[in-house]
Design an enzyme around this catalytic site. Structure first.
Site, PDB file in Angstrom:
ATOM      1  N   CYS A 115      57.137  62.130  68.026  1.00  0.00           N
ATOM      2  CA  CYS A 115      55.826  62.495  68.079  1.00  0.00           C
ATOM      3  C   CYS A 115      54.643  61.658  68.036  1.00  0.00           C
ATOM      4  O   CYS A 115      53.990  61.493  67.166  1.00  0.00           O
ATOM      5  CB  CYS A 115      55.425  63.290  66.845  1.00  0.00           C
ATOM      6  SG  CYS A 115      54.300  64.600  66.997  1.00  0.00           S
ATOM      7  N   GLU A 116      54.497  60.890  69.227  1.00  0.00           N
ATOM      8  CA  GLU A 116      53.501  59.706  69.351  1.00  0.00           C
ATOM      9  C   GLU A 116      53.353  59.880  71.069  1.00  0.00           C
ATOM     10  O   GLU A 116      54.183  59.791  71.606  1.00  0.00           O
ATOM     11  CB  GLU A 116      53.801  58.546  69.089  1.00  0.00           C
ATOM     12  CG  GLU A 116      54.244  58.260  67.491  1.00  0.00           C
ATOM     13  CD  GLU A 116      52.898  58.504  66.732  1.00  0.00           C
ATOM     14  OE1 GLU A 116      51.884  58.007  67.364  1.00  0.00           O
ATOM     15  OE2 GLU A 116      52.993  58.433  65.525  1.00  0.00           O
ATOM     16  N   TYR A 143      65.541  42.126  71.063  1.00  0.00           N
ATOM     17  CA  TYR A 143      64.390  43.150  70.697  1.00  0.00           C
ATOM     18  C   TYR A 143      64.413  44.548  70.833  1.00  0.00           C
ATOM     19  O   TYR A 143      63.389  45.089  70.721  1.00  0.00           O
ATOM     20  CB  TYR A 143      62.992  42.398  70.938  1.00  0.00           C
ATOM     21  CG  TYR A 143      62.945  40.795  70.665  1.00  0.00           C
ATOM     22  CD1 TYR A 143      62.875  40.497  69.382  1.00  0.00           C
ATOM     23  CD2 TYR A 143      62.918  40.058  71.688  1.00  0.00           C
ATOM     24  CE1 TYR A 143      62.586  39.227  69.130  1.00  0.00           C
ATOM     25  CE2 TYR A 143      62.955  38.540  71.553  1.00  0.00           C
ATOM     26  CZ  TYR A 143      62.649  38.134  70.117  1.00  0.00           C
ATOM     27  OH  TYR A 143      62.834  36.740  69.854  1.00  0.00           O
ATOM     28  N   GLU A 183      66.340  26.629  70.048  1.00  0.00           N
ATOM     29  CA  GLU A 183      66.158  27.866  69.361  1.00  0.00           C
ATOM     30  C   GLU A 183      66.152  29.231  70.492  1.00  0.00           C
ATOM     31  O   GLU A 183      65.397  29.859  70.210  1.00  0.00           O
ATOM     32  CB  GLU A 183      65.159  27.905  68.585  1.00  0.00           C
ATOM     33  CG  GLU A 183      65.215  27.068  67.476  1.00  0.00           C
ATOM     34  CD  GLU A 183      63.871  26.888  66.463  1.00  0.00           C
ATOM     35  OE1 GLU A 183      62.990  27.750  66.610  1.00  0.00           O
ATOM     36  OE2 GLU A 183      63.826  26.161  65.587  1.00  0.00           O
ATOM     37  N   PRO A 184      67.024  29.157  71.314  1.00  0.00           N
ATOM     38  CA  PRO A 184      66.881  30.406  72.400  1.00  0.00           C
ATOM     39  C   PRO A 184      67.222  32.033  71.666  1.00  0.00           C
ATOM     40  O   PRO A 184      67.997  31.956  70.845  1.00  0.00           O
ATOM     41  CB  PRO A 184      67.989  30.220  73.524  1.00  0.00           C
ATOM     42  CG  PRO A 184      68.889  29.131  72.677  1.00  0.00           C
ATOM     43  CD  PRO A 184      68.190  28.359  71.794  1.00  0.00           C
ATOM     44  N   ARG A 189      65.935  35.570  73.353  1.00  0.00           N
ATOM     45  CA  ARG A 189      65.889  36.650  74.410  1.00  0.00           C
ATOM     46  C   ARG A 189      66.897  36.119  75.605  1.00  0.00           C
ATOM     47  O   ARG A 189      67.583  36.914  75.977  1.00  0.00           O
ATOM     48  CB  ARG A 189      64.446  36.549  74.797  1.00  0.00           C
ATOM     49  CG  ARG A 189      64.198  37.732  76.070  1.00  0.00           C
ATOM     50  CD  ARG A 189      62.895  37.672  76.774  1.00  0.00           C
ATOM     51  NE  ARG A 189      61.817  37.200  75.719  1.00  0.00           N
ATOM     52  CZ  ARG A 189      61.103  38.344  75.242  1.00  0.00           C
ATOM     53  NH1 ARG A 189      61.230  39.478  75.360  1.00  0.00           N
ATOM     54  NH2 ARG A 189      60.121  38.098  74.096  1.00  0.00           N
ATOM     55  N   ARG A 215      59.448  47.793  72.505  1.00  0.00           N
ATOM     56  CA  ARG A 215      58.771  46.999  73.299  1.00  0.00           C
ATOM     57  C   ARG A 215      57.839  47.526  74.344  1.00  0.00           C
ATOM     58  O   ARG A 215      56.560  47.004  74.404  1.00  0.00           O
ATOM     59  CB  ARG A 215      59.827  45.830  74.039  1.00  0.00           C
ATOM     60  CG  ARG A 215      60.445  45.101  73.130  1.00  0.00           C
ATOM     61  CD  ARG A 215      61.520  43.987  74.173  1.00  0.00           C
ATOM     62  NE  ARG A 215      60.584  43.043  74.751  1.00  0.00           N
ATOM     63  CZ  ARG A 215      60.159  43.021  75.989  1.00  0.00           C
ATOM     64  NH1 ARG A 215      60.780  43.913  76.792  1.00  0.00           N
ATOM     65  NH2 ARG A 215      59.455  42.145  76.472  1.00  0.00           N
ATOM     66  N   TYR A 275      54.178  46.184  73.441  1.00  0.00           N
ATOM     67  CA  TYR A 275      53.517  45.308  74.426  1.00  0.00           C
ATOM     68  C   TYR A 275      53.379  45.849  75.819  1.00  0.00           C
ATOM     69  O   TYR A 275      53.225  44.765  76.704  1.00  0.00           O
ATOM     70  CB  TYR A 275      54.659  44.224  74.743  1.00  0.00           C
ATOM     71  CG  TYR A 275      55.470  43.482  73.240  1.00  0.00           C
ATOM     72  CD1 TYR A 275      54.498  42.873  72.557  1.00  0.00           C
ATOM     73  CD2 TYR A 275      56.798  43.472  73.154  1.00  0.00           C
ATOM     74  CE1 TYR A 275      55.134  42.090  71.244  1.00  0.00           C
ATOM     75  CE2 TYR A 275      57.433  42.549  72.253  1.00  0.00           C
ATOM     76  CZ  TYR A 275      56.312  42.131  71.420  1.00  0.00           C
ATOM     77  OH  TYR A 275      56.982  41.216  69.973  1.00  0.00           O
TER      78      TYR A 275
END
Length: 419
Positions: free
Chosen positions: A347-348, A375, A278-279, A281, A317, A321
């Site tokens: 605005c973060e 992703y 199940e690759p 990325r 990402r 992360y």
């Protein structure tokens, strides 16, 4: 030739200048290389076809990594199957031309309706992750007069040595069934009238650059397969999951598919088990980039900021992360290099795509955020009422729009004012 190279002073996708892509489709935009996508999948097929234990193997692309229909269709035409985690992904892959007998359905929260859809489609296998899920599937299969093919996702408690948010095979993970409970659950499954036990599944995490945890996990899975065989429960396929990592930065070493797969296949030789992979990325990550333009350069008291037209809603990402993506100018220029935080207009404070990056740039310059094919668009949102980016596929000298940029009107088309 690699997918993205500097040619005549400008970064190209295959044979197309990214400046041309920006002129034609605007920014931000995701840009993919068809040759990189097909080569990544072919590498898996080549290794499997060269090994006796790889005969009849099924490579199921993990749709959550990138669900664009054109990419799914491209993989389906190469003979790939698909690993899905929702009814929506099931509909997507079927619309993209997937063979239902090459679909595995993973995920901890399958609804009754999703199970019905998958059973009626005739998928290859359900990866079961709990007792209540197994019982629900048995009931629904009985209502439909079908037998549901299942494997159990067994949690081998192997440390994959990756980011904790993408580590899925430890005892504390929400995924899978505990290794010590698996034998009893297989006995239960074998006794259900509407369940057909066909396989065993294991997925320990994502972005693994050291293949050794895969080997440790397989050893534990095969010991369980032997226990099951001793009780008359025959396993027909072993699903080794995905998780093989990619190179995001220069100091990382990207393992080859052969270095990852061959030791696993060696252990499976002579066992008569169909291999399922199940690759996600690994097939799409380095085949795509995010193309963005600098709006402003801002000098702060402690930092310099390159404010771009892409943001955390386009590529989540780094904020989620603290993930690293190389960021390079599309047309490198001479001059003074300064460190910049590359930030978006959302605005973060967490809206950054890179921090302390040495760049020689001016307002209006294009930047390429590399290794963004996995992703990226799949996790994009409309936060701050920002339309999602366009998606572009480059095929040699040809450029194809594979997803149009959203309009603001589309974002609120389904909303209603109160009377």
């Amino acid at each position: 030739m690699t997918a993205f190279t500097l040619q005549n002073g400008t970064l190209h996708a295959e044979s197309v200048a990214l400046t041309h892509v920006a002129e034609q489709f605007g920014t931000p935009a995701y840009v993919y290389s068809r040759s990189a996508l097909t080569a990544a999948l072919q590498e898996f097929h080549d290794v499997l076809n060269a090994h006796p234990a790889g005969a009849g193997a099924l490579v199921c692309f993990a749709v959550k990594a990138n669900s664009n229909l054109a990419i799914l269709n491209l993989f389906a035409r190469q003979g790939a199957g698909f690993d899905i985690v929702s009814g929506g992904e099931l509909q997507r892959v079927l619309a993209a031309g997937a063979d239902p007998q090459k679909i595995v359905f993973s995920g901890v929260g399958k609804t009754a309706e999703e199970m019905r859809q998958a059973l009626e489609a005739g998928i290859f296998c359900f990866n079961i992750e709990s007792i209540p899920e197994l019982d629900r599937l048995n009931d629904i299969a009985g209502e439909l007069g079908k037998k549901a093919p299942v494997s159990l996702r067994v949690n081998p408690n192997v440390d994959p040595k990756t980011h904790p948010y993408i580590s899925t095979g430890l005892k504390a993970a929400k995924f899978g069934v505990a290794y010590d409970d698996a034998l009893a659950l297989y006995r239960r499954a074998a006794g259900l009238a509407n369940i057909a036990v066909t396989g065993i599944d294991c997925h320990i995490g994502s972005q693994l650059l050291d293949p050794s945890p895969f080997i440790e996990a397989l050893d534990r899975i095969l010991a369980l397969v032997d226990q099951l065989a001793a009780e008359g429960i025959r396993i027909h396929h072993v699903d080794l999951g995905g998780g093989l990592g990619i190179k995001y930065r220069a100091d990382q070493v990207q393992p080859t598919v052969a270095a990852y797969l061959n030791p696993l296949l060696d252990k499976l030789k002579g066992r008569g088990l169909k291999v399922v992979l199940e690759p996600g990325r690994r097939l799409v990550g380095n085949a795509g980039l995010l193309l963005t333009r600098i709006e402003y350069l801002k000098a702060g008291e402690e930092k310099n900021f390159a404010i771009i037209d892409a943001a955390m809603n386009d590529l989540m990402r780094p904020a989620l992360y603290e993930a690293w993506h190389d960021i390079v100018p599309v047309t490198p220029r001479p001059g003074v290099t300064q460190d910049y935080d590359v930030v978006g207009p959302v605005c973060e404070t967490g809206d950054f795509l890179g921090q302390a990056r040495p760049l020689t740039v001016q307002p209006g310059d294009l930047l390429a955020v590399m290794s963004a094919g996995a992703y990226g668009m799949a996790m994009a949102s409309n936060y701050n009422t920002r339309p999602r980016a366009a998606e572009i596929m480059v095929d040699g000298t040809q450029v194809h729009l594979i997803r149009a940029r959203e309009s603001v009107e589309q974002l609120y088309a389904g909303e209603k004012l109160l009377p």
